[in-house]
Scaffold this active site. Structure first.
Site, PDB file in Angstrom:
ATOM      1  N   GLY A   6      20.125  59.549 -15.322  1.00 46.04           N
ATOM      2  CA  GLY A   6      18.975  59.632 -15.631  1.00 46.04           C
ATOM      3  C   GLY A   6      17.404  60.486 -16.063  1.00 46.04           C
ATOM      4  O   GLY A   6      18.383  61.275 -16.572  1.00 46.04           O
ATOM      5  N   GLU A   7      16.326  60.280 -15.098  1.00 46.16           N
ATOM      6  CA  GLU A   7      15.537  61.264 -15.208  1.00 46.16           C
ATOM      7  C   GLU A   7      15.414  61.632 -13.258  1.00 46.16           C
ATOM      8  O   GLU A   7      15.424  60.869 -13.201  1.00 46.16           O
ATOM      9  CB  GLU A   7      14.754  60.505 -15.607  1.00 46.16           C
ATOM     10  CG  GLU A   7      14.520  61.683 -16.560  1.00 46.16           C
ATOM     11  CD  GLU A   7      13.104  62.720 -15.390  1.00 46.16           C
ATOM     12  OE1 GLU A   7      13.986  64.509 -15.239  1.00 46.16           O
ATOM     13  OE2 GLU A   7      12.565  62.551 -14.919  1.00 46.16           O
ATOM     14  N   SER A   8      15.988  63.279 -13.160  1.00 48.05           N
ATOM     15  CA  SER A   8      15.727  62.649 -11.437  1.00 48.05           C
ATOM     16  C   SER A   8      14.195  62.941 -11.108  1.00 48.05           C
ATOM     17  O   SER A   8      14.108  63.117  -9.830  1.00 48.05           O
ATOM     18  CB  SER A   8      16.826  64.281 -11.783  1.00 48.05           C
ATOM     19  OG  SER A   8      16.225  65.459 -12.069  1.00 48.05           O
ATOM     20  N   CYS A  34      25.099  63.570 -13.127  1.00 45.76           N
ATOM     21  CA  CYS A  34      24.082  64.038 -13.900  1.00 45.76           C
ATOM     22  C   CYS A  34      22.486  64.151 -13.717  1.00 45.76           C
ATOM     23  O   CYS A  34      23.086  64.976 -12.434  1.00 45.76           O
ATOM     24  CB  CYS A  34      24.116  62.891 -15.252  1.00 45.76           C
ATOM     25  SG  CYS A  34      23.462  63.887 -16.846  1.00 45.76           S
ATOM     26  N   ARG A  74      18.590  72.424 -14.689  1.00 44.29           N
ATOM     27  CA  ARG A  74      18.687  71.273 -15.225  1.00 44.29           C
ATOM     28  C   ARG A  74      18.170  71.409 -17.010  1.00 44.29           C
ATOM     29  O   ARG A  74      17.724  72.544 -17.270  1.00 44.29           O
ATOM     30  CB  ARG A  74      16.558  70.645 -14.973  1.00 44.29           C
ATOM     31  CG  ARG A  74      16.829  69.706 -13.325  1.00 44.29           C
ATOM     32  CD  ARG A  74      15.664  69.725 -12.517  1.00 44.29           C
ATOM     33  NE  ARG A  74      15.706  68.325 -13.754  1.00 44.29           N
ATOM     34  CZ  ARG A  74      14.358  67.974 -13.855  1.00 44.29           C
ATOM     35  NH1 ARG A  74      13.006  68.290 -12.950  1.00 44.29           N
ATOM     36  NH2 ARG A  74      14.175  66.672 -14.294  1.00 44.29           N
ATOM     37  N   ILE A 122      24.832  64.399 -21.670  1.00 41.39           N
ATOM     38  CA  ILE A 122      23.148  63.448 -22.036  1.00 41.39           C
ATOM     39  C   ILE A 122      22.803  64.235 -21.868  1.00 41.39           C
ATOM     40  O   ILE A 122      22.103  64.756 -20.117  1.00 41.39           O
ATOM     41  CB  ILE A 122      22.713  62.303 -22.235  1.00 41.39           C
ATOM     42  CG1 ILE A 122      24.490  61.613 -22.007  1.00 41.39           C
ATOM     43  CG2 ILE A 122      21.819  61.775 -22.840  1.00 41.39           C
ATOM     44  CD1 ILE A 122      24.283  59.929 -22.868  1.00 41.39           C
ATOM     45  N   HIS A 160      29.160  61.985 -18.090  1.00 38.33           N
ATOM     46  CA  HIS A 160      28.541  60.421 -17.712  1.00 38.33           C
ATOM     47  C   HIS A 160      30.054  59.680 -17.666  1.00 38.33           C
ATOM     48  O   HIS A 160      30.120  58.482 -18.788  1.00 38.33           O
ATOM     49  CB  HIS A 160      27.539  60.085 -18.626  1.00 38.33           C
ATOM     50  CG  HIS A 160      26.618  60.429 -18.568  1.00 38.33           C
ATOM     51  ND1 HIS A 160      25.359  59.439 -17.415  1.00 38.33           N
ATOM     52  CD2 HIS A 160      25.921  61.098 -19.208  1.00 38.33           C
ATOM     53  CE1 HIS A 160      24.098  59.611 -17.864  1.00 38.33           C
ATOM     54  NE2 HIS A 160      24.253  61.265 -18.561  1.00 38.33           N
ATOM     55  N   GLU A 197      31.277  57.030 -16.682  1.00 35.10           N
ATOM     56  CA  GLU A 197      30.077  55.538 -16.744  1.00 35.10           C
ATOM     57  C   GLU A 197      30.713  55.262 -18.209  1.00 35.10           C
ATOM     58  O   GLU A 197      30.614  54.086 -18.044  1.00 35.10           O
ATOM     59  CB  GLU A 197      29.573  55.090 -15.845  1.00 35.10           C
ATOM     60  CG  GLU A 197      27.844  55.044 -16.249  1.00 35.10           C
ATOM     61  CD  GLU A 197      27.626  56.925 -16.520  1.00 35.10           C
ATOM     62  OE1 GLU A 197      28.328  57.389 -16.105  1.00 35.10           O
ATOM     63  OE2 GLU A 197      26.786  57.308 -17.093  1.00 35.10           O
TER      64      GLU A 197
HETATM   65  N1  GLN Z   1      17.869  65.612 -17.548  1.00 33.47           N
HETATM   66  C1  GLN Z   1      17.641  64.882 -16.744  1.00 33.47           C
HETATM   67  C2  GLN Z   1      17.918  65.044 -15.821  1.00 33.47           C
HETATM   68  O1  GLN Z   1      17.001  66.275 -15.310  1.00 33.47           O
HETATM   69  C3  GLN Z   1      18.750  64.188 -16.455  1.00 33.47           C
HETATM   70  C4  GLN Z   1      19.555  63.877 -17.782  1.00 33.47           C
HETATM   71  C5  GLN Z   1      21.116  62.366 -17.108  1.00 33.47           C
HETATM   72  O2  GLN Z   1      21.115  62.343 -16.300  1.00 33.47           O
HETATM   73  N2  GLN Z   1      21.589  62.510 -18.527  1.00 33.47           N
HETATM   74  O3  GLN Z   1      17.365  64.706 -14.157  1.00 33.47           O
END
Ligand code: GLN
Length: 185
Positions: free
Chosen positions: A42-44, A73, A100, A128, A164, A166
């Site tokens: 997701g987005e950390s 990720c 990242r 991703i 990923h 999943e």
């Molecule tokens: N770029 C995202 C981050 O820095 C991670 C991307 C992902 O989980 N697919 O949080």
């Protein structure tokens, strides 16, 4: 799996495919009822903010001292010890450092083929906006690399993937994590 943000639903599907009960965790109470935790992609930064808002930061750290945690990720970024580009707080459950978005802005996503240690066939790895693992501590073990960088790493009961698993329709890596949960029980 932690269900605050990101693609936790796909992890639920992969876990059920691998034969496990999947539980969505949004509170410390729910966390205390599970045998292992997946922190999804997701987005950390957003996930970290929500973890702090829900008062889950310390409960997850404590959980990880006894039970397996698998970070994919963004989840791998949260499990790391050192985080750069930019730096942010993390759980320090794995002795790895990550950078990242390390594949650059031009290449947001890519698909690679991997043959992780302990898995008897090739897997499709979907990256991703993935981080790169820049340092792997002596207690951690690299299970798969892609273009020379570690992408699947374990340390005792914990596991991280920068891709990923999943999303590939193959639940082998989830099975690997379920084995860790079994060994830890
Ligand atoms: N770029 C995202 C981050 O820095 C991670 C991307 C992902 O989980 N697919 O949080």
């Amino acid at each position: 799996m932690l269900a605050l943000q990101g693609d936790f639903e796909a992890h639920g599907t992969a876990l059920r495919l691998a034969g496990a009960d999947a539980v969505e965790v949004r509170s410390a109470d729910q966390l205390s009822g599970v045998d292992g935790l997946i922190i999804p992609g997701g987005e950390s930064t957003t996930m970290l903010k929500l973890i702090n808002e829900e008062g889950l930061f310390d409960p997850i750290r404590l959980f990880g001292q006894r039970r397996p945690v698998f970070g994919t990720c963004a989840g791998a970024i949260l499990l790391a010890t050192g985080v750069s580009n930019p730096s942010q707080e993390s759980l320090h459950l794995m002795d790895i450092d990550v950078e990242r978005n390390a594949y650059g802005r031009q290449v947001d996503s890519r698909i690679g083929q991997l043959r992780p240690q302990g898995i008897d066939h090739d897997l499709e790895a979907v990256f991703i906006r993935a981080p790169i693992i820049r340092r792997v501590g002596p207690e951690a073990q690299v299970l798969a690399s892609y273009e020379g960088d570690p992408v699947l790493v374990e340390q005792g009961r914990h596991l991280v993937a920068t891709f990923h698993p999943e999303l590939s329709g193959d639940s082998s890596i989830h099975k690997l994590f379920l084995e860790k949960i079994g060994e830890n029980a």
